[in-house]
Design a protein around this motif. Sequence first.
Motif, mmCIF file in Angstrom:
data_model
loop_
_atom_site.group_PDB
_atom_site.id
_atom_site.type_symbol
_atom_site.label_atom_id
_atom_site.label_comp_id
_atom_site.label_asym_id
_atom_site.label_seq_id
_atom_site.Cartn_x
_atom_site.Cartn_y
_atom_site.Cartn_z
ATOM 1 N N ARG A 1 0.840 -1.193 0.000
ATOM 2 C CA ARG A 1 0.000 0.000 0.000
ATOM 3 C C ARG A 1 0.879 1.249 0.000
ATOM 4 N NH1 ARG A 1 -4.427 -0.010 4.476
ATOM 5 N NH2 ARG A 1 -5.069 1.771 3.189
ATOM 6 N N ILE A 2 1.483 1.517 -1.156
ATOM 7 C CA ILE A 2 2.357 2.683 -1.311
ATOM 8 C C ILE A 2 2.037 3.339 -2.646
ATOM 9 C CG2 ILE A 2 4.249 1.857 0.148
ATOM 10 C CD1 ILE A 2 5.620 0.771 -2.319
ATOM 11 N N GLY A 3 2.512 4.594 -2.819
ATOM 12 C CA GLY A 3 2.155 5.373 -3.990
ATOM 13 C C GLY A 3 3.220 5.393 -5.069
ATOM 14 N N TYR A 4 2.982 6.238 -6.080
ATOM 15 C CA TYR A 4 3.800 6.344 -7.297
ATOM 16 C C TYR A 4 5.275 6.577 -6.969
ATOM 17 C CZ TYR A 4 5.438 8.584 -11.678
ATOM 18 O OH TYR A 4 6.139 8.945 -12.806
ATOM 19 N N HIS A 5 5.577 7.595 -6.197
ATOM 20 C CA HIS A 5 6.974 7.936 -5.913
ATOM 21 C C HIS A 5 7.610 6.936 -4.952
ATOM 22 C CE1 HIS A 5 6.979 11.594 -8.204
ATOM 23 N NE2 HIS A 5 5.957 12.096 -7.539
ATOM 24 N N GLU A 6 6.829 6.389 -4.026
ATOM 25 C CA GLU A 6 7.406 5.442 -3.077
ATOM 26 C C GLU A 6 7.752 4.128 -3.751
ATOM 27 O OE1 GLU A 6 8.897 4.986 0.816
ATOM 28 O OE2 GLU A 6 8.315 6.661 -0.459
ATOM 29 N N ARG A 7 7.002 3.756 -4.789
ATOM 30 C CA ARG A 7 7.369 2.560 -5.558
ATOM 31 C C ARG A 7 8.701 2.779 -6.267
ATOM 32 N NH1 ARG A 7 1.610 2.324 -6.268
ATOM 33 N NH2 ARG A 7 1.652 3.552 -8.210
ATOM 34 N N THR A 8 8.919 3.993 -6.773
ATOM 35 C CA THR A 8 10.212 4.291 -7.395
ATOM 36 C C THR A 8 11.324 4.245 -6.361
ATOM 37 O OG1 THR A 8 9.018 5.786 -8.885
ATOM 38 C CG2 THR A 8 11.418 5.901 -8.914
ATOM 39 N N ARG A 9 11.070 4.799 -5.172
ATOM 40 C CA ARG A 9 12.084 4.787 -4.106
ATOM 41 C C ARG A 9 12.420 3.364 -3.685
ATOM 42 N NH1 ARG A 9 11.242 5.475 1.675
ATOM 43 N NH2 ARG A 9 13.232 6.018 2.679
ATOM 44 N N LEU A 10 11.398 2.525 -3.556
ATOM 45 C CA LEU A 10 11.620 1.122 -3.209
ATOM 46 C C LEU A 10 12.515 0.448 -4.236
ATOM 47 C CD1 LEU A 10 11.023 -1.511 -1.650
ATOM 48 C CD2 LEU A 10 8.887 -1.677 -2.951
ATOM 49 N N MET A 11 12.224 0.680 -5.524
ATOM 50 C CA MET A 11 13.028 0.053 -6.567
ATOM 51 C C MET A 11 14.408 0.693 -6.675
ATOM 52 S SD MET A 11 11.030 -2.289 -7.235
ATOM 53 C CE MET A 11 11.923 -3.122 -8.551
#
Length: 449
Positions: A147-157
């Motif tokens: 349950r995370i958003g657009y920018h946090e998915r990029t940060r995770l990757m």
Amino acid sequence: MTRLDTRDRTPGTRLPRGPLLGFATGSLGMGVWVTVPGLLLLYFLTDVLAVAPWLAGLTLLAPKVADVLLHPWVGHRCDVQQARRGDRRPLLLVGCLLPVAFAALFAVPGGLTGASAAGWVAVCFVAGNLLFAAYQVPYLATPADLRIGYHERTRLMAFRMVVLTAGILVAGLLAPLLTGGDTATRAGYQRMGLLLGAGTLAAMLAGVAGIGRLRRTAGTSGDGHTPGGWRALAAALRDKQFRWLVAAYLAMSTTTHLVLAGVPYYAEYELGRPTLTTVLVAAFVAPALLVTPGWLAVARRVGKQRALLAAQGAFAAGSLVLAVGRPAGLPALVAAVAVLGVSFAGMQLLPFAMVPDVIRAAGATGAGTYTGVWTATEATGAALGPYAYALCLAAGGFVASAGGQAVAQPGAALTAIRYGFGLLPAALMLAAVLAQRRYTLDGAARAAG
């Protein structure tokens, strides 16, 4: 660390670094499998096991054909596990057997050469690819589950990309040295397989634990019912945005794996120094450790789509310099490889961060099936790249040899080595740009957060 209630998790929340690093650790082991076969296996076949280039290329390509079906099937199975158990851990644990197949891949019995040696490698490669899929598919489905958003998915990757790059760099630097460098032997390749396999196992097990911690910390989206395998696959293939993203990534994956396969040949036959393999690998991989935060910042500013197009264009430009070869001078060639490395960092971060955007935008319940199609695409590119380079060698009349045997290569083979390492990657990357421009979801996904 305090366990967070998933109901309080919003798209704007930042994930703690501990779970992020735990998740990323699994990529260390994945980096070994992604790098070492792509870097050394074609050379191992042609210059140590005396396998003809056309057969060596086919040996690397044929096992990947099964991946087109196996990866989506693995994705469906991990979706079923997610629906029934609430996690994807069983497949991850099966995938941790990958180091066994990795070690066997380079432990070719001494009596096997030529076609028989190619057969051994092909069987081990099939087993390794299946085990890699069992780990990679549920691993990469994680960002879409959370349950995370657009920018946090990029940060995770981005965290994953930095650690993956470290794994690729360490494997790319150590593997040629462990094989014996300029005097690589069968025994050296066996030693390399065992040592790097042990490190791979430790990293993959740490990754399994890290994924569990991340899911507990961030909470999951609760996808509910998982559709049937073929229905989920059909839904993914009907998704126009996903199709164009997959098409672009197939060209990118093919190109980067072609370059990795060509490095040992370019170092030995174009530059005249096999030890430069390590230098070129470092120039290709090391920049990602420094520039990944930069790509993350660019993506935040202009969006993932525009940032990816810039990375693709820079890669094509650097490839054209490599096509010039020795007359350009060693410093310029190393710098060109470094440009490819900067671009490679963006092409590893951004597409992988865009896949969860597509899944979430489609409202798909089968994140594993989408991811299975994606990893099948990556595996196909990993096969097509070395195969394309092997075809270049065969067209130029490249002469295969056994370990320690010196042979004179014809002029056409030397030309094929250079152009296959420069012009062909530039052409493939142009195809990636044309496909990537047809992807139009990024603006809407960014606005949705």
